[in-house]
Structure formats: C-alpha cells, structure tokens
Design an enzyme around this catalytic site. Structure first.
Site, PDB file in Angstrom:
ATOM      1  CB  SER A 434      -8.354  -8.893 -27.049  1.00 44.89           C
ATOM      2  OG  SER A 434      -9.173  -9.581 -26.131  1.00 44.89           O
ATOM      3  N   PRO A 435      -6.648  -8.784 -24.289  1.00 47.83           N
ATOM      4  CG  PRO A 435      -7.367  -8.688 -22.074  1.00 47.83           C
ATOM      5  CD  PRO A 435      -7.839  -8.480 -23.482  1.00 47.83           C
ATOM      6  CD  GLN A 513      -7.687 -10.231 -18.462  1.00 49.67           C
ATOM      7  OE1 GLN A 513      -6.873 -11.133 -18.667  1.00 49.67           O
ATOM      8  NE2 GLN A 513      -8.790 -10.076 -19.186  1.00 49.67           N
ATOM      9  CE1 TYR A 594      -6.999 -19.508 -16.734  1.00 52.66           C
ATOM     10  CE2 TYR A 594      -8.034 -17.627 -17.813  1.00 52.66           C
ATOM     11  CZ  TYR A 594      -7.184 -18.729 -17.859  1.00 52.66           C
ATOM     12  OH  TYR A 594      -6.540 -19.052 -19.019  1.00 52.66           O
ATOM     13  NE  ARG A 642     -11.952 -10.514 -21.647  1.00 48.76           N
ATOM     14  CZ  ARG A 642     -11.344 -10.782 -22.809  1.00 48.76           C
ATOM     15  NH1 ARG A 642     -10.821 -11.981 -23.024  1.00 48.76           N
ATOM     16  NH2 ARG A 642     -11.254  -9.882 -23.745  1.00 48.76           N
ATOM     17  NE  ARG A 736      -6.917 -17.302 -32.855  1.00 48.04           N
ATOM     18  CZ  ARG A 736      -7.716 -17.544 -31.826  1.00 48.04           C
ATOM     19  NH1 ARG A 736      -8.663 -16.676 -31.540  1.00 48.04           N
ATOM     20  NH2 ARG A 736      -7.565 -18.623 -31.099  1.00 48.04           N
TER      21      ARG A 736
END
Length: 793
Positions: A434-435, A513, A594, A642, A736
């Site tokens: 994942s980013p 991304q 964002y 996303r 993680r």
C-alpha cells in the site's frame, strides 16, 4: 452459531425494574458482597447467582424474575467449547448436567438456488433453552439461592440501599440501565432486518442456512437442532421485504404458517410452531460504562451481539464467570467491578464487531445471490471475518478445495497467489504494498532511502508495489519531505527506482500514486507532529472551499476557475513524467481529505458553482483531472483511483454515494477502485477492527461492477486468502505488515508451503526460503517421571 431467543428477541424474558434516577449505594469496602440482588432470571442472572453462592455459602442471594419458572420465550441455545470449558472449570455440577442434554453436530448446509453445499468439522453443541433454565434453577435451589418468580424487582435504588451488590441481568430492554442512563450512557442501534423465532418438531441433520428468492425479495432461514426431536428455526428478511410480503398484517399463527410454506423444502413439508413469537428488529446495545456505584450490568443489559453468530447466551455466561472471579480476586467492590469491565469489554467489543459484520452480510444478502454456489457458501461461512480460509481448510479440506477449484486456483495454489489482470498488466499475485508516505525526499526528489524502501518490498514478492503519494507541485506537498513529479530531476530519480524493480525483482510491478495535498499541506513531518503546521516556511494552501482541516489551522484559498485549470495541468504533466519514469500503473489519489477528495465530500466542498452541491457536481473536477491523466497515460497501462468510501462523520460521504463515485470513475476508464475510508475531516469517528474497511470494497465491487483493492487492518495471509476467495475484493493492499516485514509475501508463501510462479524468491535469496532453525530439536525425550520413593505393597 445462534443464540437463545430469550435475550435480544423478547422483552419479557427478564425480570424488570421500575425506572428511577436515584443514585445507588457507594461501593462497599470489601469485594466479597454478602447481600446480592439479581434482576432477571435468564441464563446470565441464574449462573451468576449459582457461582456467587458456590464461592461463599453465607451469601444471601435473591433473583427476581417476573415470569413463571417454566416460561421461556426461545427454543434452542448454542454454546461453544470455549464457554463450556469455562463452565466445567467453575462448576462441574452444572457442566455435567448440561452435557447429558447436548445435541452435537459438525456440518453446516447452505442451500441456495437448488444447490446444497455442505461444510463439516464445525463442532456445535445445543440444548433447549427451557432445559438450560431448569438445570440452573435446580443448581440455584441446591445452593440456597432465593428464586422469586412472578415477582417484579423492587426499584434498583431501593435494592442498592439494602444490598451490597445489584446485578442487572434484565436483558436488552433493561429498565435498570434506563434508570441510570446518564451513568451507563447506552447507545442502541436498530438494524434493517425483521426476524422471528420459531421451532420445528424434528431435528435438522446439520446447521442449515436456506435462501428463498420470492416475488417480494430475499428471505433466509437459520435452523439447527437442539433436541433429538426439535429444531430452532429463525426466519429473517429486510424490513421492506417483510412489508411487501404482508407479514406486517399477519398475526402470530398466520406468520408461522406462512413461513412454513415459504420454506417447505427445508422443513420437508412439516409445520412450524411458535411460542409467543413476534417479528422484531435486532438492536445492538453498547454502554460506555457497565457499573455505577454497586449496580453492575451483565449480559444483554450491557451488550448484545446478533444471533447469527450465536453469542448472546455465551457472552452472558462468560460475563458471570468473569464477574464472580473478579469479586474473588480484587480487594474492593469498586476494584472488582472495574476489573470485570476491563476484562470483558475488549472481548465483547471484538464479538460485537464480528456480529455486526455478520448481520450486515445478511442484510445485504441479495448482493451475493449471483455468486457461484461454492463461493456463495464460502462467503456466508466467512461473513463475520472470524472464520477464515485457513479455519475452513483445517475443518473441511475437501470443501475448501472445491471452492478453490471453482475459483480457478491451480492445484496447490492459495487464492492470494493467483494472477490478476488489469488492462495490459498481469499481476502475478493479489498482494499490493500500500502507498505509505515516507517524508524522506529532498526538494521532492526520491533518494537512496526510497530506492532501498521500495526495492526491498519489490524483492519481497508482492505483485504490485505502490509509491507514497507523489505530489504534482511544490505547493501540493503535505510536508517538505514529500516526493514529487513536477520536475525532470524528480522523474529521473524515479526512473532509477523503477529500473531497479524491473531488473532485480522481475514479475513485480511498481505503481505511482499522484496527488495534491489541498488543505492538508504545509505541515510538519509525521514524526515531528502529524498535521501540525510548520513553525516557519509555510506555503499558501488551496482547496475546494476555504475551510481549514483543523481548528486554528491555515485557511486555504478557494480555487478559482483559472486555478482549477492549472491544477489539472499539473496532474497531466506529472502523469507524463510518470510514464517516462517507467511506472507500470498510475493511481489517482482522491481519498483522505487531500485536494481531489476535498471536492468529493460534502463536508469539505461548500462551493456554489458548477463544482459544488450535488454529488454529480462534486465529482466534476476529479473526473476532469482523471480524464486529463488518462489521455496522456499509455493506453495499455492501467489506472486506479483511491477513494474514501466514508468520511466516518455525520453528513459526509455515504456508502451509497461511494458506489456512485466508483461507478463514475469506472465509466471514465478506471481499471480498479482502491477503497479506503476516512481522514477527510479531523472530527471523524472511525469504527476500527479487523479488515474494517473491506465491506466498502465488497459493496463497490458487487454494486458498481468494477475491480477493487481492499485496504485497512488486513494483517495476515489468511485474511487475504479469505477476502479473495469470498469474492469481496480482487486485490489486498497492506501497509504496516510490509513495514514490519519487507518479505511479507514470500514468507506467506513459505508458511503455506507454496513455491510457484505467484511468489518467486530472487535468486540471491533462495537459500532463505525456509525459516532457519532456532534451537535444538533432537534432544532425547523424558520417558519416566519420578514422584518420590517407591512404596512396595
């Protein structure tokens, strides 16, 4: 598993107390209360009474139950081996009495569209609720508990003054809890299905789920035996289906007969019977506190868990065990009640999360009707996310193997290692790194840290490795350490990284991304203070509307029409550089508050022009950016988007709107939707838990008909296999776990004994494809245990 009806399903199944607002007694100095009042004579209250009396025979324990001793409003009770073990340890007499009456079985049958799928090895144990109560009544009488049937409990403040401890086991409709609402602060959440508890005078040979597709909608039957000649039958359906079918106009006998007719095949044409049965709606009960003074909540008064995972009676019995133990172990009553809540709350919270996942699965059952029969059955069995692919494989390898073959897994290949195609890109497995923002770039240029970070994870075997959010302008950075693609130098630095991945980790794809920070920019590095403004050197922010992210934070400027054009062109230019840098996939970041996400959420977009207002207008600018990027991004390379599928805040993006957002991007050419949630507003209240975001991906996949990437607390390869095989997602993105172990995917393959094209170890690392031995394993085993001198007889 299913719980007894006597708690959540029927308000008359517990003793009740009249409402009051008077404070109870302060906690006693000792944790061994001698005078105990228990409100409610269900399994939880009775078992608490028996345990407390057994531990101290001089206790005066009174149980108040407003119903007669032979009144019961349910049929069967299911208890787990874990719960039975606790009962056996605490009170062997009760355990032995229960054991002689249990009906046990192993199989679950799922019947759907004339297909019957059977999964074995599940080990259920059930008995009649009436027999359970009789056993507990007898035990309480033998111990000297004062059982007062057909007796309303005195007001709780009166009991609190005259007793050392008051246990409120008065069920989901607890008036004790309501009397002290300000102290316990309960939240009761209603759900969308109606259900009714009935019985059949024969024993199902397996735990049975049967789906009926009627002219009015989908209905389901949950059935299991609780005696050699009797079974519990629960019929459930959405509220709108219930009304369309006319059940709201039928009495008890008419409803019972109608259910028997609908599920005649499952019942073999036999009738159903009722026992003061009524259609009801399940309510989840959560309390902020479980005790107040010397009054404590227990069982459904404190918490409920949907019957589809069978935990109502189980939780009440376990509460009783914990409360009795804490009263023995702690020095004061206050300490004991605190320890009881501390011990039980995390267990209950976990169970409630699983129950919520299960009940929502049944609420949305119609979504899965077109799945292949075996996948549908697997999806049902794993609905709570507690039962997993590996659980089922151990219980019934034949069933799980059949599901895998139907899915298309080659022999010996776990679902996570099957390939997946997006446009012209075929990923060798379903794992995505994942980013993750690293905040380690200088002037937007990725350096050696990024090479090592992304390179290590590419060598670790994932099918796709994603960069962090790469910013399209200097003003679009989150922090001074964010990477970018707004200069040629940055593009060259990224090319160095993609070349390494393609050369040294063949078979691994790398994606970029692209995003713009919007109102969440100009902040410190994460470890210096997440979302906190820079002490100096701040740059001006822009956003859909002039709303700061945090109170007192920098107020962004609302973007003008000319500025919108500039931002769109920044994304287009960054996409051109990304293509030249050799990225295999491009993801547009429209999540987490964002810039583009800010346009999508009604909480952050207050514009009155063509870019604000309705969902369609809020989508307009993100779609313009997507189209501009797709136009310059190579046609054979996939693009994903996303999104935050919920804002976790009142008035924010709804799950229904998320489906429409995904559908709109798919119509414009998005190859998959990366489904995240939240981080849009600072006051969000997420509902964290295992795989907690995957239901949003599941819904989008089935309703929008677009491939999805699931994210959010997916921590094990077993989770990945389960989600993929159940059809809830196409790819799983993990963050993680990949920080903890860059070789997470390869280790997952090794732990499953898989060595195939979906997880190839790099040639220099093949010697490490087996875990190293950590200690000596060849020591001789002891053969004799000596207990002292031998005594000759």
């Amino acid at each position: 598993m299913l719980q007894s009806r006597g708690s959540a399903a029927d308000p008359g199944a517990r003793g009740t107390a009249r409402a009051t607002t008077t404070s109870p007694q302060p906690p006693a100095k000792t944790s061994h209360p001698l005078r105990v009042a228990i409100i409610g004579g269900g399994p939880g209250g009775l078992y608490t009474a028996a345990l407390l009396k057994r531990l101290a025979s001089n206790r005066q324990i009174t149980v108040y139950e407003r119903n007669a001793p032979d009144d019961t409003f349910g049929f069967g009770v299911v208890l787990s081996d874990e719960t039975l073990g606790g009962i056996e340890h605490a009170d062997p007499t009760v355990y032995e009495a229960l054991k002689t009456h249990f009906v046990r079985w192993d199989d679950i049958d799922i019947v759907h569209r004339n297909s019957r799928q059977t999964s074995g090895g599940h080990r259920f144990a059930a008995l009649g609720r009436r027999r359970l109560l009789e056993i507990l009544h007898e035990r309480c009488r033998d111990l000297g508990v004062d059982l007062r049937f057909r007796t309303e409990a005195p007001p709780p403040e009166s009991l609190a003054r005259t007793h050392d401890l008051v246990v409120a086991a008065d069920g989901v409709h607890s008036t004790t809890r309501e009397a002290y609402r300000d102290a316990f602060r309960p939240r009761l959440t209603p759900h969308r299905c109606r259900y009714i508890w009935l019985a059949a005078d024969f024993a199902f040979d397996a735990f049975r789920f049967e789906i009926a597709e009627t002219e009015h909608g989908v209905m389901q039957l949950h059935g299991y035996s609780y005696a050699p000649d009797a079974s519990t039958v629960i019929v459930e359906m959405r509220e709108e289906v219930w009304r369309a079918a006319g059940f709201d106009e039928l009495d008890e006998a008419e409803s019972t007969a109608r259910c028997a007719k609908i599920f005649a095949d499952a019942l073999g044409g036999r009738p159903l019977r009722s026992n003061k049965s009524a259609w009801t709606t399940f309510r989840t009960v959560v309390n902020e506190r479980w005790s107040h003074g010397n009054v404590v909540l227990l069982g459904d008064a404190a918490h409920t868990a949907h019957f589809s995972i069978g935990s109502g009676t189980k939780l009440a019995v376990e509460d009783a065990l914990a409360l009795a133990a804490c009263l023995e172990e702690q020095p004061t009553l206050q300490a004991a009640l605190g320890a009881y809540e501390e011990e039980r709350r995390p267990v209950v919270a976990s169970t409630q999360r699983a129950a919520k996942a299960s009940l929502e699965w049944f609420e949305d059952l119609a979504r899965y009707l077109d799945q292949p029969p075996r996948q549908f059955a697997f999806n049902l069995l794993t609905r709570s996310r507690r039962v997993t692919h590996e659980n089922l494989r151990l219980r019934d390898a034949d069933f799980t193997g059949a599901v895998e073959r139907e899915f298309g897994c080659p022999p010996g290949t776990p679902p996570m290692f099957t390939p997946f195609r997006l446009r012209g890109l075929t990923l060798r497995n379903r794992v995505v790194v994942s980013p993750m923002d690293m905040y380690s770039a200088t002037d937007g240029v990725p350096g050696d840290f990024h090479l090592v970070h992304l390179g290590a994870r590419a060598l670790g075997g994932a099918g796709l490795v994603m960069t962090e959010m790469v910013c399209v302008s200097a003003e679009g950075r989150i922090t001074p350490g964010c990477a970018g693609l707004y200069t040629g130098r940055q593009g060259e630095a990224w090319r160095r990284i993609t070349d390494f991945v393609h050369d040294s980790a063949p078979g691994t794809a790398i994606g970029v991304q692209l995003g713009h920070s919007g109102r969440k920019g100009s902040t410190r590095l994460m470890w210096e203070g997440m979302d906190e403004p820079l002490p100096d050197g701040n740059w001006p922010l822009v956003a859909p509307s002039a709303l700061p992210y945090r109170p007192g934070g920098q107020v962004p400027r609302e973007l003008s029409r000319a500025q919108l054009t500039d931002v769109r062109e920044q994304f287009r230019s960054a996409a051109v550089r990304a293509a030249g840098a050799g990225f295999d996939l491009l993801e547009l970041h429209c999540a987490h508050g964002y810039l583009l996400s800010g346009f999508l959420s009604p909480l952050t977009n207050r514009r009155t022009d063509a870019y604000g207002g309705s969902p369609e207008r809020r989508l307009r600018f993100p779609l313009e950016v997507f189209d501009a990027v797709r136009e310059v991004w190579p046609g054979e390379r996939p693009m994903t988007v996303r999104i935050s599928a919920t804002d976790w805040a009142e008035g924010g993006t709804s799950a229904e709107e998320a489906v429409e957002i995904a559908r709109a991007f798919a119509a414009h050419g998005a190859d998959a939707i990366d489904v995240s949630t939240g981080q849009v507003v600072a006051g969000e209240r997420p509902e964290f838990g295992r795989s907690y975001q995957t239901p949003y991906a599941d819904r989008i996949r089935h309703e929008a008909g677009v491939p999805v990437i699931a994210v959010g607390a997916i921590s094990s390869w077993d989770d990945v296999n389960s989600l993929i095989l159940a059809g809830r997602t196409d790819l799983c993105a993990l963050a993680r776990p990949h920080l903890y172990d860059p070789h997470w995917t390869l280790h997952a393959a090794a732990e499953q004994g898989y060595d195939g094209p979906g997880a190839r170890w790099p040639a220099p690392y093949r010697a490490g494809s087996r875990p190293p031995r950590t200690g000596r394993t060849d020591a001789p085993k002891p053969r004799l245990t000596l207990h002292g001198p031998r005594q000759d007889v």
